[in-house]
Scaffold this motif. Structure first.
Motif, PDB file in Angstrom:
ATOM      1  N   ASN A 165      96.645  29.847   3.947  1.00 18.17           N
ATOM      2  CA  ASN A 165      95.808  29.403   5.056  1.00 18.17           C
ATOM      3  C   ASN A 165      95.681  30.455   6.142  1.00 18.17           C
ATOM      4  O   ASN A 165      94.640  30.575   6.785  1.00 18.17           O
ATOM      5  CB  ASN A 165      96.362  28.100   5.655  1.00 18.17           C
ATOM      6  N   ALA A 166      96.751  31.233   6.371  1.00 20.05           N
ATOM      7  CA  ALA A 166      96.680  32.294   7.373  1.00 20.05           C
ATOM      8  C   ALA A 166      95.740  33.399   6.915  1.00 20.05           C
ATOM      9  O   ALA A 166      94.898  33.880   7.692  1.00 20.05           O
ATOM     10  CB  ALA A 166      98.071  32.853   7.648  1.00 20.05           C
ATOM     11  N   ASP A 167      95.864  33.832   5.666  1.00 18.06           N
ATOM     12  CA  ASP A 167      94.983  34.874   5.145  1.00 18.06           C
ATOM     13  C   ASP A 167      93.527  34.411   5.145  1.00 18.06           C
ATOM     14  O   ASP A 167      92.622  35.164   5.523  1.00 18.06           O
ATOM     15  CB  ASP A 167      95.400  35.253   3.717  1.00 18.06           C
ATOM     16  N   LEU A 168      93.312  33.156   4.728  1.00 16.68           N
ATOM     17  CA  LEU A 168      91.948  32.622   4.692  1.00 16.68           C
ATOM     18  C   LEU A 168      91.402  32.443   6.112  1.00 16.68           C
ATOM     19  O   LEU A 168      90.235  32.751   6.385  1.00 16.68           O
ATOM     20  CB  LEU A 168      91.930  31.297   3.941  1.00 16.68           C
ATOM     21  N   VAL A 209      96.789  45.293   7.097  1.00 14.91           N
ATOM     22  CA  VAL A 209      96.153  44.238   7.881  1.00 14.91           C
ATOM     23  C   VAL A 209      95.204  44.853   8.907  1.00 14.91           C
ATOM     24  O   VAL A 209      94.081  44.385   9.100  1.00 14.91           O
ATOM     25  CB  VAL A 209      97.212  43.356   8.574  1.00 14.91           C
ATOM     26  N   ALA A 210      95.654  45.921   9.569  1.00 15.94           N
ATOM     27  CA  ALA A 210      94.800  46.590  10.553  1.00 15.94           C
ATOM     28  C   ALA A 210      93.549  47.166   9.891  1.00 15.94           C
ATOM     29  O   ALA A 210      92.457  47.135  10.458  1.00 15.94           O
ATOM     30  CB  ALA A 210      95.584  47.688  11.255  1.00 15.94           C
ATOM     31  N   ALA A 216      81.869  33.713  -1.326  1.00 17.00           N
ATOM     32  CA  ALA A 216      82.741  34.143  -2.411  1.00 17.00           C
ATOM     33  C   ALA A 216      83.866  34.979  -1.827  1.00 17.00           C
ATOM     34  O   ALA A 216      83.731  35.554  -0.739  1.00 17.00           O
ATOM     35  CB  ALA A 216      81.953  34.958  -3.434  1.00 17.00           C
ATOM     36  N   ALA A 217      84.983  35.032  -2.546  1.00 15.28           N
ATOM     37  CA  ALA A 217      86.116  35.823  -2.053  1.00 15.28           C
ATOM     38  C   ALA A 217      85.713  37.275  -1.835  1.00 15.28           C
ATOM     39  O   ALA A 217      86.207  37.946  -0.922  1.00 15.28           O
ATOM     40  CB  ALA A 217      87.276  35.732  -3.048  1.00 15.28           C
ATOM     41  N   GLU A 218      84.799  37.761  -2.673  1.00 17.50           N
ATOM     42  CA  GLU A 218      84.374  39.151  -2.572  1.00 17.50           C
ATOM     43  C   GLU A 218      83.589  39.412  -1.289  1.00 17.50           C
ATOM     44  O   GLU A 218      83.475  40.561  -0.849  1.00 17.50           O
ATOM     45  CB  GLU A 218      83.521  39.524  -3.783  1.00 17.50           C
ATOM     46  N   ASP A 219      83.049  38.353  -0.664  1.00 19.17           N
ATOM     47  CA  ASP A 219      82.257  38.521   0.552  1.00 19.17           C
ATOM     48  C   ASP A 219      83.104  38.523   1.815  1.00 19.17           C
ATOM     49  O   ASP A 219      82.612  38.838   2.894  1.00 19.17           O
ATOM     50  CB  ASP A 219      81.211  37.403   0.655  1.00 19.17           C
ATOM     51  N   LEU A 220      84.376  38.109   1.697  1.00 14.24           N
ATOM     52  CA  LEU A 220      85.272  38.058   2.843  1.00 14.24           C
ATOM     53  C   LEU A 220      86.258  39.216   2.800  1.00 14.24           C
ATOM     54  O   LEU A 220      86.549  39.759   1.726  1.00 14.24           O
ATOM     55  CB  LEU A 220      86.035  36.733   2.873  1.00 14.24           C
ATOM     56  N   THR A 221      86.789  39.580   3.940  1.00 18.04           N
ATOM     57  CA  THR A 221      87.729  40.695   4.036  1.00 18.04           C
ATOM     58  C   THR A 221      89.139  40.149   4.121  1.00 18.04           C
ATOM     59  O   THR A 221      89.519  39.506   5.113  1.00 18.04           O
ATOM     60  CB  THR A 221      87.426  41.547   5.281  1.00 18.04           C
ATOM     61  N   PHE A 222      89.925  40.380   3.072  1.00 19.14           N
ATOM     62  CA  PHE A 222      91.314  39.946   3.024  1.00 19.14           C
ATOM     63  C   PHE A 222      92.235  41.157   3.089  1.00 19.14           C
ATOM     64  O   PHE A 222      91.908  42.224   2.570  1.00 19.14           O
ATOM     65  CB  PHE A 222      91.610  39.175   1.735  1.00 19.14           C
ATOM     66  N   ALA A 223      93.405  40.958   3.707  1.00 16.08           N
ATOM     67  CA  ALA A 223      94.410  42.017   3.699  1.00 16.08           C
ATOM     68  C   ALA A 223      94.885  42.279   2.270  1.00 16.08           C
ATOM     69  O   ALA A 223      95.198  43.406   1.899  1.00 16.08           O
ATOM     70  CB  ALA A 223      95.589  41.624   4.583  1.00 16.08           C
ATOM     71  N   THR A 224      94.932  41.214   1.454  1.00 20.44           N
ATOM     72  CA  THR A 224      95.243  41.316   0.027  1.00 20.44           C
ATOM     73  C   THR A 224      94.206  40.505  -0.727  1.00 20.44           C
ATOM     74  O   THR A 224      94.090  39.286  -0.509  1.00 20.44           O
ATOM     75  CB  THR A 224      96.653  40.769  -0.280  1.00 20.44           C
ATOM     76  N   GLN A 225      93.439  41.126  -1.587  1.00 18.22           N
ATOM     77  CA  GLN A 225      92.416  40.408  -2.331  1.00 18.22           C
ATOM     78  C   GLN A 225      93.055  39.524  -3.406  1.00 18.22           C
ATOM     79  O   GLN A 225      94.027  39.932  -4.054  1.00 18.22           O
ATOM     80  CB  GLN A 225      91.452  41.400  -3.005  1.00 18.22           C
ATOM     81  N   PRO A 226      92.546  38.314  -3.613  1.00 21.17           N
ATOM     82  CA  PRO A 226      93.090  37.456  -4.673  1.00 21.17           C
ATOM     83  C   PRO A 226      92.810  38.035  -6.053  1.00 21.17           C
ATOM     84  O   PRO A 226      91.814  38.728  -6.249  1.00 21.17           O
ATOM     85  CB  PRO A 226      92.348  36.127  -4.461  1.00 21.17           C
ATOM     86  N   HIS A 227      93.709  37.740  -6.990  1.00 21.78           N
ATOM     87  CA  HIS A 227      93.558  38.218  -8.370  1.00 21.78           C
ATOM     88  C   HIS A 227      92.341  37.546  -9.004  1.00 21.78           C
ATOM     89  O   HIS A 227      92.204  36.312  -8.978  1.00 21.78           O
ATOM     90  CB  HIS A 227      94.823  37.891  -9.158  1.00 21.78           C
TER      91      HIS A 227
END
Length: 365
Positions: free
Chosen positions: A71-74, A104-105, A309-320
């Protein structure tokens, strides 16, 4: 959430619900003058779903971000998208004392600011030899009694879960002097009992047996001793059941540092660790982010509700990619997504329930 809000309100000399309030599932305390609202990550998810532009909010602060829950990453990824598309004035901050800040930065395209704060010395004590086959609760009980005999102040003892806390509590009650109170502390406890555990001892010393809930956000006055079992319980996806299960594993160096710091909040202290100095060097640097090891079914459902989609968002760690595809397959099976991967009315009802999508589907049916 409540403890953090109470602490901040106390520093202002106010009651909770005035300048500082809180909101969580099933409870809230705010007022017309509330400027700081402490919320759970789940509440942030609902706020973003209802009003994506976050009206009336000038800053979103993710505290203890090193815990890296889904939830924090999302929530961070969504806030970054909101800031880029709707609110270029929105301030976003990710904070932690032990975070690996660089990735993260980079994902936030943000500057790293470091505050040295006040560091009080915490003396480290390791076992002279490995614990071996000694029962955990007995070993922790013995180490706690040793720590109380050698060091001053009250003690905070870290154990992986409620079961270990209850068994250690039963052992310690036989040997603690009458002027030393003993309190369990874990997330599922009644809030009144939690408050009793974090309230300073009125007379003598206190021993608090806690899970990782006391690792970061809680401050317990009078704690000068930390006893660390070196174990933590975290959720990990189990492919055989299709759900997450709790596993017990060794803490990381970052978690051990956080725990030791509890002994040095107001004065110098001591940290007694249930492992040897040699074993300390083998600890992993950071715990795994939940996005790497957790169940992604609920995560995929929230993405579908958000419409990205997950690919459209910026995550510190991308989901598998493979595990995310499997999560979407489960959601299609539950009729939460259509064949094109879009959210269905049934899926929106599932997302509105505070349950895993499988369990929410069962309730809806």
């Amino acid at each position: 959430t409540r403890a953090a809000a109470d602490r901040m309100a106390a520093t202002l000399g106010e009651e909770t619900g005035q300048t500082v309030g809180y909101r969580m599932r099933g409870a809230s305390r705010t007022g017309d003058g509330t400027r700081i609202e402490v919320i759970t990550e789940g509440i942030l998810t609902r706020m973003l779903q209802d009003d994506p532009d976050l009206p009336g909010i000038g800053a979103v602060i993710f505290d203890e971000f090193h815990e890296r829950s889904l939830n924090a990453d999302l929530g961070l990824a969504r806030c970054l998208e909101v800031a880029g598309a709707l609110r270029d004035d929105l301030i976003i901050v990710a904070m932690s004392a032990t975070l690996d800040a660089a990735p993260v930065a980079t994902s936030m395209q943000a500057q790293i600011l470091t505050s040295q704060g006040r560091a009080l010395d915490v003396r480290e004590h390791f076992l002279p030899r490995p614990r071996g086959k000694a029962r955990l609760e007995q070993a922790v009980s013995d180490l706690t009694l040793e720590a109380l005999s050698k060091s001053e102040g009250s003690a905070l003892v870290f154990l992986p879960g409620e079961g270990e806390i209850r068994r250690t509590e039963a052992l310690l009650r036989q040997y603690l002097p009458s002027d030393t109170s003993l309190h369990p502390l874990f997330g599922a406890m009644d809030f009144k009992a939690q408050r009793a555990a974090i309230r300073p001892a009125e007379h003598g010393r206190m021993v608090v047996l806690a899970t990782a809930v006391a690792e970061t956000s809680l401050t317990i006055e009078g704690i000068r001793i930390v006893v660390d079992s070196g174990l933590s319980r975290r959720a990990e996806f189990d492919p055989s059941s299709g759900l997450s299960r709790l596993i017990t594993s060794r803490v990381s160096r970052a978690e051990a540092t956080q725990r030791a710091g509890r002994a040095g909040r107001v004065t110098e202290g001591d940290c007694y660790r249930l492992w040897t100095r040699g074993e300390d060097g083998a600890l992993p640097a950071q715990p795994p982010a939940e996005i790497e090891v957790g169940d992604l079914t609920g995560f995929a459902l929230e993405l579908a509700v958000w419409g990205s989609a997950a690919e459209d968002l910026t995550f510190a760690t991308q989901p598998h990619e493979g595990r995310l595809a499997e999560a979407r397959r489960v959601l299609r099976m539950l009729e939460a997504l259509d064949e094109n991967g879009r959210i269905t009315p049934h899926g929106r009802r599932l997302a509105s329930l505070p349950l895993h999508p499988r369990l929410a589907h069962m309730v809806e049916e």
